[in-house]
Scaffold this motif. Structure first.
Motif, PDB file in Angstrom:
ATOM      1  N   ASN A 464       0.776   4.383  -8.713  1.00 45.69           N
ATOM      2  CA  ASN A 464       1.820   3.974  -7.778  1.00 45.69           C
ATOM      3  C   ASN A 464       3.166   3.651  -8.399  1.00 45.69           C
ATOM      4  O   ASN A 464       4.159   3.532  -7.683  1.00 45.69           O
ATOM      5  CB  ASN A 464       1.345   2.738  -6.995  1.00 45.69           C
ATOM      6  CG  ASN A 464       0.109   3.039  -6.166  1.00 45.69           C
ATOM      7  OD1 ASN A 464       0.065   4.021  -5.455  1.00 45.69           O
ATOM      8  ND2 ASN A 464      -0.902   2.191  -6.289  1.00 45.69           N
ATOM      9  N   ARG A 530      10.119  -9.520  -3.101  1.00 43.37           N
ATOM     10  CA  ARG A 530       9.115  -8.468  -3.363  1.00 43.37           C
ATOM     11  C   ARG A 530       8.875  -7.625  -2.129  1.00 43.37           C
ATOM     12  O   ARG A 530       8.853  -6.388  -2.179  1.00 43.37           O
ATOM     13  CB  ARG A 530       7.810  -9.110  -3.830  1.00 43.37           C
ATOM     14  CG  ARG A 530       6.749  -8.118  -4.290  1.00 43.37           C
ATOM     15  CD  ARG A 530       5.422  -8.804  -4.527  1.00 43.37           C
ATOM     16  NE  ARG A 530       4.764  -9.133  -3.268  1.00 43.37           N
ATOM     17  CZ  ARG A 530       4.022  -8.274  -2.560  1.00 43.37           C
ATOM     18  NH1 ARG A 530       3.851  -7.023  -2.981  1.00 43.37           N
ATOM     19  NH2 ARG A 530       3.445  -8.661  -1.441  1.00 43.37           N
ATOM     20  N   ARG A 534       9.547  -3.578  -1.679  1.00 41.59           N
ATOM     21  CA  ARG A 534       8.391  -2.698  -1.477  1.00 41.59           C
ATOM     22  C   ARG A 534       8.444  -2.020  -0.110  1.00 41.59           C
ATOM     23  O   ARG A 534       8.123  -0.834   0.020  1.00 41.59           O
ATOM     24  CB  ARG A 534       7.101  -3.504  -1.631  1.00 41.59           C
ATOM     25  CG  ARG A 534       5.834  -2.683  -1.730  1.00 41.59           C
ATOM     26  CD  ARG A 534       4.695  -3.569  -2.195  1.00 41.59           C
ATOM     27  NE  ARG A 534       3.472  -2.816  -2.430  1.00 41.59           N
ATOM     28  CZ  ARG A 534       2.483  -2.687  -1.544  1.00 41.59           C
ATOM     29  NH1 ARG A 534       2.588  -3.270  -0.358  1.00 41.59           N
ATOM     30  NH2 ARG A 534       1.401  -1.995  -1.833  1.00 41.59           N
ATOM     31  N   TYR A 537      10.972   0.845  -0.135  1.00 40.19           N
ATOM     32  CA  TYR A 537      10.519   2.031  -0.881  1.00 40.19           C
ATOM     33  C   TYR A 537       9.423   2.766  -0.114  1.00 40.19           C
ATOM     34  O   TYR A 537       9.411   4.000  -0.052  1.00 40.19           O
ATOM     35  CB  TYR A 537      10.024   1.634  -2.272  1.00 40.19           C
ATOM     36  CG  TYR A 537      10.078   2.798  -3.239  1.00 40.19           C
ATOM     37  CD1 TYR A 537      11.185   2.992  -4.050  1.00 40.19           C
ATOM     38  CD2 TYR A 537       9.041   3.722  -3.320  1.00 40.19           C
ATOM     39  CE1 TYR A 537      11.261   4.062  -4.920  1.00 40.19           C
ATOM     40  CE2 TYR A 537       9.098   4.796  -4.180  1.00 40.19           C
ATOM     41  CZ  TYR A 537      10.223   4.971  -4.978  1.00 40.19           C
ATOM     42  OH  TYR A 537      10.301   6.046  -5.817  1.00 40.19           O
ATOM     43  N   HIS A 538       8.516   1.996   0.492  1.00 41.55           N
ATOM     44  CA  HIS A 538       7.440   2.630   1.256  1.00 41.55           C
ATOM     45  C   HIS A 538       7.996   3.388   2.459  1.00 41.55           C
ATOM     46  O   HIS A 538       7.595   4.524   2.751  1.00 41.55           O
ATOM     47  CB  HIS A 538       6.434   1.577   1.717  1.00 41.55           C
ATOM     48  CG  HIS A 538       5.302   2.150   2.519  1.00 41.55           C
ATOM     49  ND1 HIS A 538       4.898   1.625   3.716  1.00 41.55           N
ATOM     50  CD2 HIS A 538       4.495   3.228   2.294  1.00 41.55           C
ATOM     51  CE1 HIS A 538       3.900   2.340   4.196  1.00 41.55           C
ATOM     52  NE2 HIS A 538       3.635   3.314   3.346  1.00 41.55           N
ATOM     53  N   LYS A 544       3.666   3.076  -2.228  1.00 43.94           N
ATOM     54  CA  LYS A 544       3.549   1.626  -2.305  1.00 43.94           C
ATOM     55  C   LYS A 544       3.483   1.186  -3.760  1.00 43.94           C
ATOM     56  O   LYS A 544       2.409   0.913  -4.297  1.00 43.94           O
ATOM     57  CB  LYS A 544       2.298   1.154  -1.556  1.00 43.94           C
ATOM     58  CG  LYS A 544       2.354   1.416  -0.053  1.00 43.94           C
ATOM     59  CD  LYS A 544       1.093   0.906   0.633  1.00 43.94           C
ATOM     60  CE  LYS A 544       1.159   1.121   2.144  1.00 43.94           C
ATOM     61  NZ  LYS A 544      -0.059   0.627   2.831  1.00 43.94           N
ATOM     62  N   THR A 547       5.064  -4.147  -7.191  1.00 42.57           N
ATOM     63  CA  THR A 547       6.406  -4.739  -7.215  1.00 42.57           C
ATOM     64  C   THR A 547       6.328  -6.150  -7.783  1.00 42.57           C
ATOM     65  O   THR A 547       5.548  -6.975  -7.306  1.00 42.57           O
ATOM     66  CB  THR A 547       7.014  -4.766  -5.803  1.00 42.57           C
ATOM     67  OG1 THR A 547       6.969  -3.440  -5.249  1.00 42.57           O
ATOM     68  CG2 THR A 547       8.455  -5.237  -5.837  1.00 42.57           C
TER      69      THR A 547
END
Length: 554
Positions: A464, A530, A534, A537-538, A544, A547
């Protein structure tokens, strides 16, 4: 405190902690009259699910907590999946070790590598010998396999005889070592056998496994057709194959080289015990280059594509010995389940160099060391056990072996699993309990649980990627500088700039929106940052990443 698992005087127990439901990592326990006897203590190898892990072994916690009741460890033969964990785990038991001379020679070298050669004493049991070990009488029956001195172990108690086969096959011409002691097996069967704990590796293979003599004839032909340098990959422990290759080399006016430390160590152990003493002197890897390419044949470790093995390093051009276009690499070994990807990579790396790759799909260059169905049937006919307990196989092998044993008219057959405590006597065989059974991984020099958080996290990282960030806030939680963000394993640096800037903005916005009551808590600040990074980005890239946010409060 009373131990609920302490074996009674009136019962015989069997407990696998490794090797039932998998191929490798063998650890089997027999319990009787308050004591335990261990057969084998082996390793397996890490795969892509455990980044950075090369060696895996059974978790022996159940028996290490009862080390005072462990009367000894009997080793059936010298393969890694049967003795390889002894150097790592013996300190947890500090009990006597029992082995035949060749197996003892191999094991002593392993113990010396970890400084235990003086402490871990090995008692030699000669071939076909016997020994009283606590409440157990142990007898060895000579079998054939792909290594010298493989033994079935007969364990006798007041409840009768149990035959633990170890690894075996019925080879009329093993070339190195004795043939199977069929007479002893038949005598055992005639006297009555309570249970047979038996190898399941090739239960799906019809017919017989073939003879080592057949491989010698085939390799003689194949090597005779090759014109340039030849490398043959095989298991270092398959000394019959090593002898075959040496004789093939001599027959074709080639010098034979050993490439890989484990081959030299195994050769030393063999010659200490009278095996392979009449062969021409082997060439070292440092001298290979002095011979014309058509006059050298190399035996190499690494047929399973192990990353640091000789053959893999040769294929990548990272070894002093080289293979080039027009040379040949023969794989004189089977594919161990789980190694398919690494072996395919190795084949492709060799092919890219113009090396001809020859496997057992192309020529008869390998036979298995494990029994196919006809050999299993013959063993059941000789031994005639009341109970069949298949081991040394994955779940599907063991289930198929249970069905096959019933076809062979065995009255009772059970499918063991690691941690399954089985009472063999008195009465019908039955599962009486389940105990903890897991795996340990050698992480550098440290043994850790194979399902530890660290290894699971490492696996996630490998798939990931990582977002790493830091935020600097004052006592009230107000940002004092723009958040700092970096990526690992997500995108190239040239493409990351816009994404990083957007994540920095998302983090700043999340901290502004964080309730004042939470801004003084570093954990709350880190979690808000965090999640912001995350989630963005997801949402944007459908990944995923792991982070991590570091909070600096000034």
């Amino acid at each position: 405190m009373i131990d609920p698992f302490k074996p009674g005087k009136d019962e015989l127990l069997f407990l696998p902690l490794g090797g039932s439901g998998e191929i490798g990592m063998n650890l089997n326990l027999y319990g009787h009259n308050g004591k335990w006897l261990m057969l084998d203590l082996g390793i397996s190898f890490g795969d892509d699910s455990m980044p950075g892990i090369d060696v895996v072994m059974p978790d022996p916690t159940f028996i290490s907590e009862r080390a005072a009741d462990l009367v000894g460890i009997v080793l059936t033969h010298a393969h890694e999946d049967h003795i390889g964990a002894v150097p790592y785990l013996w300190n947890r038991f500090r009990c006597p070790l029992y082995a035949t001379p060749f197996t003892a020679s191999v094991l002593r070298r392993k113990l010396a590598e970890v400084g235990l050669e003086q402490e871990a004493k090995i008692t030699i049991i000669p071939m076909s010998g016997s020994r009283e070990i606590g409440p157990f009488t142990v007898e060895l029956i000579t079998l054939t396999h792909s290594i010298p001195e493989p033994n079935a172990v007969v364990i006798r108690t007041a409840h009768g005889a149990v035959l633990h086969t170890g690894d075996w096959k019925l080879d009329p011409e093993p070339l190195v070592g004795e043939t199977t002691d069929v007479a002893a097996l038949r005598r055992l069967g005639d006297g009555g056998v309570l249970a047979m704990i038996c190898d399941s590796t090739n239960v799906f293979v019809s017919g017989t496994s073939g003879s080592e003599a057949d491989v010698r004839a085939s390799l003689m032909d194949v090597v005779g057709r090759l014109k340039n340098r030849v490398a043959i990959g095989c298991f270092a422990s398959n000394l019959a194959r090593v002898e075959t290759i040496a004789r093939v080399a001599a027959a074709h006016d080639r010098h034979c080289a050993l490439i890989g430390r484990s081959l030299w160590r195994m050769l030393e152990s063999a010659q200490e015990n009278g095996y392979l003493t009449d062969l021409p002197k082997f060439v070292t890897e440092h001298d290979v280059g002095y011979f014309p390419r058509e006059n050298i044949l190399m035996i190499c470790t690494g047929s399973q594509g192990e990353p640091r093995s000789a053959l893999t390093r040769i294929a990548r051009g990272e070894h002093p010995v080289q293979l080039e276009a027009g040379d040949a690499a023969i794989f004189s070994s089977r594919v161990i389940p789980g190694n398919e990807l690494s072996i395919n990579r190795l084949h492709n790396d060799l092919a890219k160099r113009g090396v001809e790759v020859i496997t057992d799909r192309d020529e008869d260059v390998h036979v298995s060391g494990h029994p196919a169905r006809d050999e299993l049937a013959e063993m059941y006919q000789m031994v005639r056990p009341r109970i069949a307990l298949p081991v040394h196989g994955e779940a599907r092998h063991i289930q198929e072996h249970v069905a096959f044993a019933r076809e062979c008219q065995v009255p009772e057959a059970l499918a063991p699993e690691n941690g399954m405590l089985i009472r063999l006597a008195p009465g019908p065989a039955e599962i009486v309990a389940r105990v903890p059974a897991g795996r340990l991984a050698l992480d550098g020099k440290v043994l850790v649980s194979a399902d530890s958080e660290a290894i699971r996290h490492r696996h996630r990282l490998s798939f990931n990627g990582v977002i790493m960030g830091s935020v600097v806030v004052d006592k009230s939680g107000k940002l004092l500088a723009p958040p700092q963000v970096s990526f690992e394993g997500l995108m190239d640096a040239a493409a990351a700039g816009d994404a990083i800037a957007t994540i920095q903005a998302a983090i700043a916005e999340a901290l502004v929106e964080l309730p004042k009551s939470k801004r003084s808590d570093d954990a709350e600040v880190a979690e808000a940052a965090r999640l912001a990074a995350r989630r963005w980005y997801h949402k944007t890239y459908d990944k995923k990443p792991v982070t991590k946010i570091h909070v600096i409060r000034v």
